[in-house]
Enzyme design. Structure first.
Site, PDB file in Angstrom:
ATOM      1  N   TYR A   2       0.689  -1.181   0.097  1.00 53.33           N
ATOM      2  CA  TYR A   2      -0.024   0.151  -0.286  1.00 53.33           C
ATOM      3  C   TYR A   2       0.758   1.264   0.014  1.00 53.33           C
ATOM      4  O   TYR A   2       0.348   2.342   0.362  1.00 53.33           O
ATOM      5  CB  TYR A   2      -0.959  -0.101   1.093  1.00 53.33           C
ATOM      6  N   HIS A  67      -1.150 -10.992  -1.246  1.00 50.76           N
ATOM      7  CA  HIS A  67      -2.177 -10.346  -1.525  1.00 50.76           C
ATOM      8  C   HIS A  67      -3.486 -10.839  -2.123  1.00 50.76           C
ATOM      9  O   HIS A  67      -4.788 -10.712  -1.905  1.00 50.76           O
ATOM     10  CB  HIS A  67      -1.981  -9.005  -1.949  1.00 50.76           C
TER      11      HIS A  67
END
Length: 233
Positions: A2, A67
């Site tokens: 992120y 992820h």
């Protein structure tokens, strides 16, 4: 993943050394999670993990997740081997996956990994119970981390949620968090408001009765609030 590892890590370190740390918390009291953005090759995954450790500045990452299952079987398994080696080298404490469906979990377990995934982080709430995945995780001692447990506030005024919130004298958000906990999940509620963050964690004062849990389970409509890669090839 992120692009905030440096900022989060520096904030944690600053807090730990600050007088506001009245409980004298240490690094080992903080649980820091990061993720691999995409699955490709072993070398790419190892490079990304090392970069994440360096960026956060915390010395190691407590939980590192793949992820998603995107990228195909070879990429998934190569990326997991990178996580295993990162654990062996002390860069990561625990490894897990995110958004993995049953077929992806079976694939990983069938590869006879040296280290089993400890976590599967998926979207779970009463409006998307993902029973097949959560049951599989339970059977194989994989912890379910439930993201979007508040359904992104899209069902707070649902009649059953509203009625049960009144019954238990709690907010709809607290009811949803409590539902997740009673199923044995680790809910990850999000908020940018301090008061709501505190309230969302204050759910120990009540317990949802079995009949009401069943009623909430029956709300399942396979509502996906974000993306849904659990069936990816």
């Amino acid at each position: 993943m992120y692009r905030n590892e440096k900022e989060v890590g520096s904030t944690v370190l600053r807090f730990l050394s600050n007088k506001e740390n009245r409980s004298n918390l240490k690094r080992e009291d903080i649980h820091f999670t990061s993720k691999l953005a995409s699955n490709s090759s072993y070398d790419a995954a190892r490079k990304s993990i090392k970069q994440s450790v360096k960026q956060c500045g915390l010395g190691y990452i407590d939980l590192f997740l793949l992820h998603s299952p995107y990228g195909g079987k070879a990429a998934r398994l190569a990326s997991w081997r990178a996580v295993e080696d990162a654990i062996d080298e002390g860069e990561v404490k625990t490894g897990g996956v995110s958004n993995f469906g049953v077929k992806h979990l079976r694939e990983l377990l069938a590869s006879k990994p040296r280290i089993l995934p400890a976590v599967n982080q998926i979207e779970v709430h009463p409006f998307n119970t993902r029973t097949e995945i959560t049951n599989f995780c339970r059977e194989h001692d994989i912890v379910v981390e439930a993201y979007a447990p508040l359904v992104q506030a899209s069902r707070m005024k649902h009649p059953i949620i509203s009625s049960l919130s009144d019954k238990y004298s709690c907010t709809p958000a607290q009811l949803l968090v409590r539902w997740s906990l009673q199923h044995g999940y680790v809910p990850l509620p999000k908020s940018v408001t301090k008061d709501r963050i505190v309230k969302n964690g204050d759910v120990s004062g009540f317990e949802i009765k079995p009949k009401d849990m069943e009623e909430m389970d029956g709300l399942d409509e396979y509502l996906v609030t974000g993306w849904d890669p659990v069936d990816a090839d």
